[in-house]
Write a protein that holds these residues in place. Structure first.
Motif, PDB file in Angstrom:
ATOM      1  N   UNK A   1       0.838  -1.122  -0.235  1.00 59.12           N
ATOM      2  CA  UNK A   1       0.085   0.087   0.013  1.00 59.12           C
ATOM      3  C   UNK A   1       0.805   1.269   0.115  1.00 59.12           C
ATOM      4  N   UNK A   2       0.549   2.323  -0.800  1.00 61.53           N
ATOM      5  CA  UNK A   2       1.048   3.720  -0.575  1.00 61.53           C
ATOM      6  C   UNK A   2       0.032   4.494   0.133  1.00 61.53           C
ATOM      7  N   UNK A   3       0.392   5.326   1.047  1.00 55.46           N
ATOM      8  CA  UNK A   3      -0.327   6.044   2.006  1.00 55.46           C
ATOM      9  C   UNK A   3      -0.026   7.321   2.020  1.00 55.46           C
ATOM     10  N   UNK A   4      -0.826   8.544   1.581  1.00 53.63           N
ATOM     11  CA  UNK A   4      -0.328   9.843   1.838  1.00 53.63           C
ATOM     12  C   UNK A   4      -1.084  10.420   3.129  1.00 53.63           C
ATOM     13  N   UNK A   5      -0.206  11.115   3.889  1.00 57.64           N
ATOM     14  CA  UNK A   5      -0.503  11.661   5.301  1.00 57.64           C
ATOM     15  C   UNK A   5      -0.472  13.216   5.138  1.00 57.64           C
ATOM     16  N   UNK A   6      -1.409  13.988   5.668  1.00 59.27           N
ATOM     17  CA  UNK A   6      -1.213  15.283   5.749  1.00 59.27           C
ATOM     18  C   UNK A   6      -1.254  15.866   7.171  1.00 59.27           C
ATOM     19  N   UNK A   7      -0.338  16.420   7.845  1.00 63.59           N
ATOM     20  CA  UNK A   7      -0.119  16.714   9.181  1.00 63.59           C
ATOM     21  C   UNK A   7       0.213  17.836   9.498  1.00 63.59           C
ATOM     22  N   UNK A   8      -0.393  18.198  10.581  1.00 62.26           N
ATOM     23  CA  UNK A   8       0.102  19.857  11.155  1.00 62.26           C
ATOM     24  C   UNK A   8       1.631  19.889  11.446  1.00 62.26           C
ATOM     25  N   UNK A   9       2.454  18.769  11.838  1.00 63.76           N
ATOM     26  CA  UNK A   9       3.833  18.915  12.522  1.00 63.76           C
ATOM     27  C   UNK A   9       4.341  17.562  12.347  1.00 63.76           C
ATOM     28  N   UNK A  10       5.632  17.719  12.998  1.00 62.26           N
ATOM     29  CA  UNK A  10       6.251  16.224  12.986  1.00 62.26           C
ATOM     30  C   UNK A  10       5.765  15.629  14.069  1.00 62.26           C
ATOM     31  N   UNK A  11       5.176  16.007  15.190  1.00 62.09           N
ATOM     32  CA  UNK A  11       4.582  15.281  16.414  1.00 62.09           C
ATOM     33  C   UNK A  11       3.313  14.652  15.873  1.00 62.09           C
ATOM     34  N   UNK A  12       2.547  15.444  15.123  1.00 61.87           N
ATOM     35  CA  UNK A  12       1.346  14.950  14.429  1.00 61.87           C
ATOM     36  C   UNK A  12       1.656  13.695  13.615  1.00 61.87           C
ATOM     37  N   UNK A  13       2.646  13.937  12.926  1.00 63.70           N
ATOM     38  CA  UNK A  13       2.943  12.662  11.983  1.00 63.70           C
ATOM     39  C   UNK A  13       3.467  11.552  12.667  1.00 63.70           C
ATOM     40  N   UNK A  14       4.328  11.881  13.967  1.00 65.47           N
ATOM     41  CA  UNK A  14       4.782  10.682  14.595  1.00 65.47           C
ATOM     42  C   UNK A  14       3.443   9.821  15.401  1.00 65.47           C
ATOM     43  N   UNK A  15       2.572  10.766  15.762  1.00 65.53           N
ATOM     44  CA  UNK A  15       1.256  10.290  16.338  1.00 65.53           C
ATOM     45  C   UNK A  15       0.406   9.452  15.507  1.00 65.53           C
ATOM     46  N   UNK A  16       0.335   9.810  14.289  1.00 60.94           N
ATOM     47  CA  UNK A  16      -0.465   9.157  13.326  1.00 60.94           C
ATOM     48  C   UNK A  16       0.280   7.758  12.716  1.00 60.94           C
ATOM     49  N   UNK A  17       1.752   7.725  12.631  1.00 59.66           N
ATOM     50  CA  UNK A  17       2.204   6.643  12.388  1.00 59.66           C
ATOM     51  C   UNK A  17       2.469   5.637  13.446  1.00 59.66           C
ATOM     52  N   UNK A  18       2.625   6.167  14.785  1.00 56.38           N
ATOM     53  CA  UNK A  18       2.580   5.076  15.531  1.00 56.38           C
ATOM     54  C   UNK A  18       1.441   4.768  16.291  1.00 56.38           C
ATOM     55  N   UNK A  19       0.752   5.641  16.515  1.00 59.25           N
ATOM     56  CA  UNK A  19      -0.779   5.275  16.912  1.00 59.25           C
ATOM     57  C   UNK A  19      -1.860   4.857  16.120  1.00 59.25           C
ATOM     58  N   UNK A  20      -1.911   5.091  14.995  1.00 58.33           N
ATOM     59  CA  UNK A  20      -3.002   4.855  14.045  1.00 58.33           C
ATOM     60  C   UNK A  20      -2.583   3.951  12.902  1.00 58.33           C
ATOM     61  N   UNK A  21      -1.698   4.219  11.996  1.00 64.33           N
ATOM     62  CA  UNK A  21      -1.150   3.518  10.793  1.00 64.33           C
ATOM     63  C   UNK A  21      -0.490   2.151  11.108  1.00 64.33           C
ATOM     64  N   UNK A  22       0.622   2.140  12.214  1.00 61.91           N
ATOM     65  CA  UNK A  22       1.153   0.957  12.721  1.00 61.91           C
ATOM     66  C   UNK A  22       0.384   0.188  13.624  1.00 61.91           C
ATOM     67  N   UNK A  23      -0.599   0.709  14.242  1.00 66.22           N
ATOM     68  CA  UNK A  23      -1.626  -0.183  14.968  1.00 66.22           C
ATOM     69  C   UNK A  23      -2.812  -0.879  14.305  1.00 66.22           C
ATOM     70  N   UNK A  24      -2.826  -0.624  12.886  1.00 65.33           N
ATOM     71  CA  UNK A  24      -3.824  -1.434  12.170  1.00 65.33           C
ATOM     72  C   UNK A  24      -3.216  -2.828  12.295  1.00 65.33           C
ATOM     73  N   UNK A  25      -4.237  -3.767  12.332  1.00 63.29           N
ATOM     74  CA  UNK A  25      -3.690  -5.241  12.353  1.00 63.29           C
ATOM     75  C   UNK A  25      -3.474  -5.685  10.915  1.00 63.29           C
TER      76      UNK A  25
END
Length: 150
Positions: free
Chosen positions: A103-127
């Motif tokens: 899969x290729x996924x594009x993320x739009x974030x407010x800042x680096x912390x937001x990107x980290x939260x998305x990657x760690x808590x949402x994207x990588x959390x998907x089974x």
């Protein structure tokens, strides 16, 4: 040929790809139909899901300072995992692909912390997500939606 995509409708789509705000009157004059006929055709294209007219923005000007493309390797049903990823509000693009990533996924974030939260808590959390590689956008060199019709 599909009646919905006859030559006149293709012309309408191509003009609206270049300028989505083009008036029905201008379209009618350019294509050689009445304004009412163009309005009806545009509505049928919209209702049939063959076309959308949307505002394309520059995320940087709207407070989204960080954009990234993330390549994902996954185990399991690609479609189901793609649907789960697509449900994340900050995800604006998901494609199932062949090659080094599933899969290729594009993320739009407010800042680096937001990107980290998305990657760690949402994207990588998907089974089923087993690996991610993030490609940070430095500059948008080209984005076009005027590829025409076939």
């Amino acid at each position: 040929m599909n009646e919905a995509l006859d030559d006149v409708n293709k012309q309408i789509i191509e003009h609206l790809q270049r300028d989505g705000r083009m008036s029905y009157a201008t379209l009618a004059k350019t294509i050689g139909l009445s304004e009412a006929a163009v309005r009806q055709r545009v509505q049928r294209l919209l209702d049939g899901g063959l076309m959308q007219i949307v505002a394309v923005t520059d995320p940087l000007t709207l407070g989204f300072a960080r954009q990234a493309m993330v390549g994902l390797k996954v185990n399991g049903d690609l479609r189901k995992i793609a649907d789960k990823i697509a449900a994340i509000p900050e995800v604006d693009y998901v494609v199932v692909c062949a090659g080094g990533f599933d899969l290729l996924v594009e993320l739009v974030c407010t800042d680096d912390e937001h990107l980290l939260d998305l990657l760690n808590d949402k994207v990588r959390a998907v089974e089923g997500v087993t690996f991610t590689e993030t490609f940070m956008y430095l500059k948008l060199a080209k984005q076009s939606y005027a590829w025409g019709t076939r």
